[in-house]
Structure formats: C-alpha cells, structure tokens
Write a protein that holds these residues in place. Structure first.
Motif, mmCIF file in Angstrom:
data_model
loop_
_atom_site.group_PDB
_atom_site.id
_atom_site.type_symbol
_atom_site.label_atom_id
_atom_site.label_comp_id
_atom_site.label_asym_id
_atom_site.label_seq_id
_atom_site.Cartn_x
_atom_site.Cartn_y
_atom_site.Cartn_z
ATOM 1 N N ASP A 1 14.901 -6.849 12.341
ATOM 2 C CA ASP A 1 15.866 -7.293 13.250
ATOM 3 C C ASP A 1 15.447 -7.826 14.317
ATOM 4 N N ASN A 2 14.345 -7.842 14.806
ATOM 5 C CA ASN A 2 13.744 -8.266 16.097
ATOM 6 C C ASN A 2 13.151 -9.767 15.898
ATOM 7 N N PRO A 3 14.005 -10.763 16.504
ATOM 8 C CA PRO A 3 13.377 -12.188 16.189
ATOM 9 C C PRO A 3 12.248 -12.615 16.669
ATOM 10 N N ARG A 4 11.784 -11.818 17.859
ATOM 11 C CA ARG A 4 10.580 -12.393 18.571
ATOM 12 C C ARG A 4 9.130 -11.596 17.727
ATOM 13 N N ILE A 5 9.382 -10.746 17.006
ATOM 14 C CA ILE A 5 8.406 -10.148 16.206
ATOM 15 C C ILE A 5 8.299 -11.010 14.932
ATOM 16 N N VAL A 6 6.978 -11.642 14.844
ATOM 17 C CA VAL A 6 6.935 -12.511 13.689
ATOM 18 C C VAL A 6 6.644 -11.816 12.394
ATOM 19 N N LYS A 7 7.292 -12.414 11.238
ATOM 20 C CA LYS A 7 7.518 -11.598 10.012
ATOM 21 C C LYS A 7 6.043 -11.760 9.277
ATOM 22 N N TYR A 8 5.293 -11.185 9.998
ATOM 23 C CA TYR A 8 3.789 -11.113 9.418
ATOM 24 C C TYR A 8 3.384 -9.468 9.597
ATOM 25 N N ILE A 9 2.552 -9.102 8.545
ATOM 26 C CA ILE A 9 2.285 -7.519 8.477
ATOM 27 C C ILE A 9 1.073 -7.767 7.893
ATOM 28 N N ASP A 10 -0.145 -7.230 8.732
ATOM 29 C CA ASP A 10 -1.588 -7.054 8.230
ATOM 30 C C ASP A 10 -1.880 -5.474 7.796
ATOM 31 N N LEU A 11 -1.740 -5.314 6.439
ATOM 32 C CA LEU A 11 -1.643 -3.935 6.012
ATOM 33 C C LEU A 11 -2.715 -3.579 4.967
ATOM 34 N N PRO A 12 -3.757 -3.321 5.397
ATOM 35 C CA PRO A 12 -5.094 -3.135 4.843
ATOM 36 C C PRO A 12 -5.016 -1.924 3.911
ATOM 37 N N LEU A 13 -5.233 -2.294 2.422
ATOM 38 C CA LEU A 13 -4.837 -1.446 1.346
ATOM 39 C C LEU A 13 -6.051 -0.805 0.811
ATOM 40 N N GLN A 14 -7.018 -1.519 0.753
ATOM 41 C CA GLN A 14 -8.423 -1.301 0.436
ATOM 42 C C GLN A 14 -8.476 -1.012 -1.315
ATOM 43 N N HIS A 15 -7.506 -0.446 -1.701
ATOM 44 C CA HIS A 15 -7.461 -0.262 -3.450
ATOM 45 C C HIS A 15 -6.240 0.171 -4.057
ATOM 46 N N ILE A 16 -5.981 0.114 -5.149
ATOM 47 C CA ILE A 16 -4.853 0.526 -5.836
ATOM 48 C C ILE A 16 -4.815 1.615 -6.761
ATOM 49 N N ALA A 17 -6.031 1.644 -7.348
ATOM 50 C CA ALA A 17 -6.352 2.690 -8.333
ATOM 51 C C ALA A 17 -6.466 4.162 -7.805
ATOM 52 N N ASP A 18 -6.004 4.971 -8.180
ATOM 53 C CA ASP A 18 -5.615 6.436 -7.801
ATOM 54 C C ASP A 18 -7.152 7.024 -7.596
ATOM 55 N N PRO A 19 -8.174 7.140 -8.780
ATOM 56 C CA PRO A 19 -9.179 7.578 -8.613
ATOM 57 C C PRO A 19 -10.076 7.268 -7.117
ATOM 58 N N VAL A 20 -9.992 5.889 -7.111
ATOM 59 C CA VAL A 20 -10.545 5.286 -6.021
ATOM 60 C C VAL A 20 -10.344 5.573 -4.686
#
Length: 449
Positions: A254-273
């Motif tokens: 909702d805040n127009p001055r926050i650019v719609k960009y998010i750096d979201l370091p996920l590192q992996h998706i597999a549960d064991p890892v």
C-alpha cells in the motif's frame, strides 16, 4: 598524510568503510583514490566464504607490493577477515601493520597513528583492537561512497538465525537493531544529500526491532521514513520468509514509495536440506510465502538466492529445487555452491558433495534461470518503465540506469536512447523496445516542454 581505502564484500561492509572514512577526514587526513600515492592503506575485508577470504588475502598481498616499491608506510586490515582470523594474520601476513575487529571501526584513527609512529620507532608493537562487537555503538557519520542519488541504510547488525552453513553470527555477533529515531534521522540526512533511492539492509531486515521493542517493527520504520522524508524509492534487501508478517506485506503493497521489490534469500526448497541448514520454515511454508507475496503485491519483483551442493543434497532434493524454480519463475535469482566454512556445523556434516558436482548443479540452475529471465523480460517489450538514470555510455551512445525492479550492483540495467543528455540521478520513463539477457533496451519518453 594520505590514506587509501580498499573496501571488499557486501554493502553492509561498505557502510563500515564510509564511517571510517568520515572519522579519518575529521582527524585531518587526506583520502586518496590512488593507493600508489597513499601513506597508509586500509583494507576492509570480507570472509563470508572461501572465495571472499582469497580475495581479501590477494588484495593484502597486492597492496604489500607498494610497501617495497612505493612510498606506502603501512597496511591496516579491518572487517570480517581480521575478526575471524585475529590470532593468525600477523603471523601469516607479516606485511599487515594493524588489525581492527568489526567492533573496533571507531578506533581507525588510533590504528593509523600507530602505523605512522612505527615508521619512526620500530620497537612499537603492532596495533590490534578487538572490542566487543555485541556492545559497540552502531552507525555513525559517514562519507558516501555510492553515487549521490542512492545509498544504503543499515538498520541492524549481526544475526541470530544460526544457519548451519553460515559464519556470520560468529563474525558479526548477535542481532542488534538500531533505534528507530536514529534511523529516521539518518534517512533525513541522506535525503538532504540528494539520495533518490534508499536501500534498507541488514543480515535480516525483517527481524528489525524484535530485540529493542519486543516485536517486529520494520513496517513501522518504513512508515516513519516515508512520512518524514520524500525519498521516492525505498527498497528492502535481505528479507526472511518466516518473518514476512501481514503488516509488513500490507505496508509494501500500500505504500507507493516502497518499490515492489523483495530480496528473499530462500537457499533451498527440499525439507531434508532445509532442516540440515537449520532454516526456519519448511518447503510448504516457503511456497506459501512466495504465493502470498505474489497474490498480495501487484507487479512484485521477487529476487532470491539458493545454495546447491549442501551436505547430503540428493539428486531428488536437487530435482525438487529445479522444479520449484520452474514453478515460481523468480524475476531475479542467484545460485551459490556450498562452501564448507570452518567453525560452522555444516562443515562437520557427513556426505560432503564433490566440488565438480556442486558446480554442475549451479550451472544447470543458472541456465534454467537465464531462460526464465529472458521469458519474463520479453513480456516487458512495449511497456514503459520508470528509470533512475546512472550515466551515459559514450561507446554505445546510450544512457543507462535501473528500474524499480533492479537493485544496485546485483541486477540488470536499462539502456536507452534520448534526444539530449540526462543528468545522473534523474528519474525518467523509458519505453522498452528489446531485451538482451538480463538487460532492457529502449527509448526515453521525454516530457513535453
């Protein structure tokens, strides 16, 4: 006396360099961009992974050549390498004359004075300062090393996430937020200097405020900055998926001055890892956060990073990661091969993976992402994007800059033709005409005069 600086590593390290620059200028030293004419060179190092350590040591040895062949009197090493290897550096690298840990950057004047005094009195001991990194005052006045139109705001230091592959908690210490009033005041100062883009950084920006205020306060900090400054672009870097609260998502949306960009370091998706990495949240949680962000925030650019070759990563784990990348179609993505860092739990794990296999897996994912990025960029042809102008390239006779979808130093550029020169730091609309890999090409949409 002239002081040269070499600043290595991430933008968070760069801010420490800016604080040291200010303290030395205030003490009357002259700063030179040319190390060959410096009396003392300060090397602010990174030691996050093996390649960063090698880069730091190579830079120390390169600068050491100037002690033999030019007028250089001494070398001061600061940052993560000096913090991590404080007991070894003087012995392994005798060319180094002074060491500062990450909690001692405010002692830079004393370090330089000691180096210069030792030129006259060889009997003086080499200077070393390692103050408690968990109690040292954060922040400080800075000399910007970025172009005047963008800067970084480091809102916290250290990390409590304790991922098993990461040495940052042992190097940088526990997580500590800076007071909100102090950060808002610094944002105002940066605005007064002409900053058009403010990049919010920390090891984990989403944790901001938990230690000081008992709750996550990033959304409130963003509101305060936008209420008390007119900086047009505010960007979030290094968010963690498990701390993307509904309040924060709504603020970004909702805040127009926050650019719609998010750096979201996920590192992996597999549960064991993810379990072996000690990441917070499983694959289902990660998928849910990615979907929610995309559903809630229109036009979102989502950047992430992954690690391949983590100990015990099976072919099935890697296949799941590749399938997830295909499904999520991240706008920006980086891939790193796992680096076994001494002192971390992961370095002692069984089933370490062959280096060539790590490299092969990284190459496969990067080829996959290059195709995805090209497909996503092709959809932008014909659209108009807002661009923060950075410079003019005389070879191609084109200006270049970044859209809101491009963070400094890590993402692509927007190149464009214009009927006249556009000053760096200007904001201008560009109609996209073609793409090449990660970059866009177009023509400026000039306002009617």
């Amino acid at each position: 006396m002239k002081i040269g600086f070499v600043s290595l590593g991430c933008s968070k390290n760069q801010l420490d360099t800016e604080v040291m620059l200010h303290e030395l200028l205030a003490a009357g030293y002259e700063i030179t961009p040319d190390e060959t004419e410096a009396d003392v060179v300060i090397i602010n190092t990174c030691a996050f992974i093996e390649s960063a350590k090698k880069e730091a040591i190579d830079n120390i040895l390169d600068i050491a050549w100037l002690k033999k062949h030019r007028s250089l009197k001494g070398i001061v090493v600061t940052g993560c390498l000096s913090e991590r290897y404080r007991e070894e550096i003087f012995g392994e690298l005798p060319e180094v004359d002074a060491l500062l840990g990450v909690g001692s950057i405010h002692n830079i004047k004393e370090a330089v004075e000691n180096v210069l005094a030792r030129v006259k009195n060889k009997k003086l001991e080499k200077y070393a300062s390692f103050e408690d990194k968990n109690t040292v005052k954060l922040g400080g006045d800075r000399v910007l090393t970025t172009p005047e139109y963008y800067s970084y705001l480091k809102i916290s230091e250290g990390c409590d996430n304790c991922c098993t592959y990461c040495a940052i908690p042992s190097i940088r210490g526990r997580f500590r937020s800076r007071p909100m009033e102090e950060l808002v005041a610094e944002a105002k100062q940066l605005e007064a200097l002409g900053v058009q883009e403010l990049n919010i950084i920390a090891q984990d920006v989403t944790r901001y405020g938990k230690d000081l205020y008992g709750d996550y306060k990033l959304a409130e900090l963003l509101r305060r900055i936008t209420e008390e400054t007119a900086i047009p672009w505010i960007r979030l870097l290094y968010c963690y998926p498990d701390k993307m609260t509904d309040e924060l998502i709504a603020e970004i949306r909702d805040n127009p001055r926050i650019v719609k960009y998010i750096d979201l370091p996920l590192q992996h998706i597999a549960d064991p890892v993810l379990r072996r990495m000690n990441r917070h949240g499983d694959g289902k949680t990660v998928r849910g956060v990615v979907k929610k962000l995309r559903d809630e925030i229109k036009g979102l650019t989502l950047r992430t990073t992954f690690i391949v070759g983590f100990p015990g990563e099976t072919e099935e784990d890697f296949a799941e990661l590749s399938a997830f990348i295909e499904e999520a179609k991240f706008d920006r993505m980086g891939v790193f091969t796992y680096s076994a860092e001494e002192g971390t739990p992961a370095a002692k794990m069984q089933d370490q993976i062959d280096e060539q296999l790590k490299q092969d897996r990284m190459d496969l994912l990067m080829k996959q992402q290059m195709r995805i990025s090209a497909e996503l960029n092709e959809k932008k042809v014909g659209s108009t994007v807002r661009v923060l102008v950075e410079d003019f390239d005389p070879v191609s006779e084109a200006h270049f800059g970044r859209s809101a979808a491009d963070a400094p130093d890590i993402d692509g550029k927007v190149y464009f033709k214009a009927p006249r020169r556009i000053a760096p730091g200007s904001m201008i609309d560009v109609k996209v005409r073609e793409v090449l890999d990660y970059d866009l090409y177009g023509r400026a949409v000039m306002p009617k005069e």
